[in-house]
Design a protein around this motif. Structure first.
Motif, PDB file in Angstrom:
ATOM      1  N   ASP A  32     -39.057  47.042 -86.952  1.00  0.00           N
ATOM      2  CA  ASP A  32     -37.750  46.451 -86.633  1.00  0.00           C
ATOM      3  C   ASP A  32     -37.290  46.852 -85.239  1.00  0.00           C
ATOM      4  N   ARG A  33     -37.618  48.051 -84.835  1.00  0.00           N
ATOM      5  CA  ARG A  33     -37.253  48.506 -83.492  1.00  0.00           C
ATOM      6  C   ARG A  33     -37.969  47.646 -82.432  1.00  0.00           C
ATOM      7  N   VAL A  34     -39.236  47.376 -82.662  1.00  0.00           N
ATOM      8  CA  VAL A  34     -40.023  46.550 -81.728  1.00  0.00           C
ATOM      9  C   VAL A  34     -39.522  45.109 -81.737  1.00  0.00           C
ATOM     10  N   LYS A  35     -39.236  44.595 -82.942  1.00  0.00           N
ATOM     11  CA  LYS A  35     -38.731  43.214 -83.047  1.00  0.00           C
ATOM     12  C   LYS A  35     -37.442  43.041 -82.244  1.00  0.00           C
ATOM     13  N   GLU A  36     -36.555  44.008 -82.358  1.00  0.00           N
ATOM     14  CA  GLU A  36     -35.285  43.908 -81.642  1.00  0.00           C
ATOM     15  C   GLU A  36     -35.495  43.983 -80.136  1.00  0.00           C
ATOM     16  N   ALA A  37     -36.409  44.846 -79.710  1.00  0.00           N
ATOM     17  CA  ALA A  37     -36.653  45.013 -78.276  1.00  0.00           C
ATOM     18  C   ALA A  37     -37.196  43.740 -77.635  1.00  0.00           C
ATOM     19  N   PHE A  38     -37.981  42.984 -78.389  1.00  0.00           N
ATOM     20  CA  PHE A  38     -38.625  41.790 -77.818  1.00  0.00           C
ATOM     21  C   PHE A  38     -38.034  40.486 -78.331  1.00  0.00           C
ATOM     22  N   SER A  39     -36.894  40.564 -79.004  1.00  0.00           N
ATOM     23  CA  SER A  39     -36.266  39.358 -79.538  1.00  0.00           C
ATOM     24  C   SER A  39     -35.704  38.491 -78.416  1.00  0.00           C
ATOM     25  N   ILE A  40     -36.175  37.271 -78.337  1.00  0.00           N
ATOM     26  CA  ILE A  40     -35.697  36.340 -77.293  1.00  0.00           C
ATOM     27  C   ILE A  40     -34.239  35.993 -77.541  1.00  0.00           C
TER      28      ILE A  40
END
Length: 432
Positions: A32-40
């Motif tokens: 989830d941390r990675v998803k948030e960091a790369f969320s367009i």
């Protein structure tokens, strides 16, 4: 930078904490941390956790502040922000002078170094030059008092030895502000006594001390002022006897409305003698709580003839007579009646309970009258009487009713009594 220089008119304060808040982003997992960091679309995958919320207070030079609160209340986070270990999310911390801290075992130490090497390592971090460290070295070694272990790697130390060395280093860097977490609890009695004597010496020199611990007796006896924290907020700020009494009530009862009823006392803090005098004047307890409020119907302090006493004398025993209501839902098998005589600092001088003499109660009466005859021999002073009805079924005592300040006792005694009370003793002398 969230630190700032003190203005001239604020020089009397060594520490100022202004509207400090600290929040953390909480993720269920690393993905989830990675998803948030790369969320367009800037989608959020976290929840916010507030460790501190709008915390403000000031501490003067030479003042000893105690901070109490249950685990997770934000105490350690606050201390780390004051020392600069953590950065607040918002707010400003203002500190005048050098801070020395004892927050956690191992802070500022290299586990592979010897005790001697760590002394130099720690003091260098604190800004001391080599010649200054050399001048303090013998004092640090003497205070730590860990013998030849000083030459061994600190990774081999017990927690008590580590605490001794850490404290010896912290107090010998000439701090203006000393911050102490519960590290002292790992030391033995001799070490703790030596440490608190050092605190008193610091107070006389104008050093500010912020102390955090669960030992409320230490806070009552040692601190000039106390702050109670809960869920990252300051609940109250005031006289240690008053604050610790209310905090104890909250911890035993868990009643959230106790917190809701508080009004912050910042700017109108009273000393402990004023708290006692106001309670005596209004004939009200300092604290009163329990699961069966109103169970205690009456409390009297009497002489041997049954006459109520306005004051007591060191050589005059008195009776504490407690009347409580008989109820069917009381656990009579494990019921105990207790009294305590406390001094104005809140220290128990005398404690008597029916459980200690294996006295038991049987159900069936509408009222019970319990009479404690106490040959107290108290020194001259004013005392607080605590009465309580206890349930001792479990290892941790619970309270049907607890009244701190059921009565206030003024006792007369010769000024030549130097202890808290005059014990009865015999002396024999043998000629050899």
């Amino acid at each position: 930078m969230y630190y700032k220089e003190l203005r001239m008119e604020e020089q009397e304060y060594k520490v100022q904490v202004e509207h400090i808040s600290k929040s953390y982003r909480m993720y269920e997992n690393q993905i989830d941390r990675v998803k948030e960091a790369f969320s367009i679309r800037k989608r959020s995958y976290h929840t916010d956790f507030s460790a501190l919320t709008d915390v403000s207070f000031k501490v003067r030079g030479g003042e000893i502040l105690g901070i109490v609160g249950k685990n997770g209340s934000g105490k350690s986070t606050l201390l780390k922000i004051i020392t600069g270990v953590l950065t607040p999310t918002s707010g400003i911390v203002t500190v005048k002078g050098r801070i020395s801290s004892l927050l956690e075992l191992g802070t500022g130490f290299n586990m592979e170094y010897s005790g001697i090497e760590n002394i130099y390592f720690y003091c260098t971090i604190m800004g001391l030059e080599n010649d200054e460290i050399n001048a303090r070295l013998n004092d640090i070694i003497a205070f730590a008092d860990i013998g030849e272990h000083i030459h061994q790697p600190v990774k081999t130390y017990s927690s008590g030895m580590f605490a001794r060395l850490a404290f010896a280093c912290a107090i010998n860097v000439d701090p203006d502000v000393l911050i102490v977490d519960e590290i002292l609890s790992v030391g033995d009695i001799k070490f703790q006594a030596k440490s608190f004597n050092k605190f008193r010496e610091f107070k006389e020199r104008g050093v500010t001390i912020i102390y955090v611990g669960h030992d409320l007796g230490v806070v009552r006896n040692f601190c000039d002022r106390a702050i109670w924290m809960n869920n990252g907020k300051i609940i109250d700020d005031g006289e240690p006897l008053y604050i610790t009494a209310k905090y104890t009530e909250f911890m035993y009862t868990g009643e959230s409305d106790i917190i809701d009823s508080f009004e912050t006392q910042e700017g109108k803090i009273k000393d402990r003698s004023t708290v006692i005098k106001e309670a005596v004047k209004t004939d009200t307890p300092i604290s009163h709580w329990g699961t069966f409020m109103g169970l205690i119907k009456d409390t009297k302090v009497l002489d041997d003839e049954g006459k109520e006493l306005m004051y007591t004398d060191i050589f005059q025993p008195f009776h504490v007579r407690i009347t409580f209501e008989g109820r069917e839902d009381l656990n009579y098998k494990n019921l105990s009646v207790a009294i305590s005589i406390k001094n104005q600092e809140g220290t128990d001088i005398l404690v008597c309970t029916t459980a200690d003499i294996d006295m038991t109660f049987e159900a069936g009466a509408s009222e019970y009258v319990v009479d404690f005859r106490v040959d107290h021999r108290l020194a001259k002073g004013e005392y607080v009487l605590v009465v309580a009805i206890e349930d001792r079924e479990n290892a941790s005592t619970s309270y049907y009713e607890y009244i701190e300040g059921a009565k206030y006792i003024k006792n007369y005694a010769p000024d030549t009594i130097y202890g808290l009370f005059l014990p009865h003793y015999d002396v024999t002398v043998n000629k050899i």
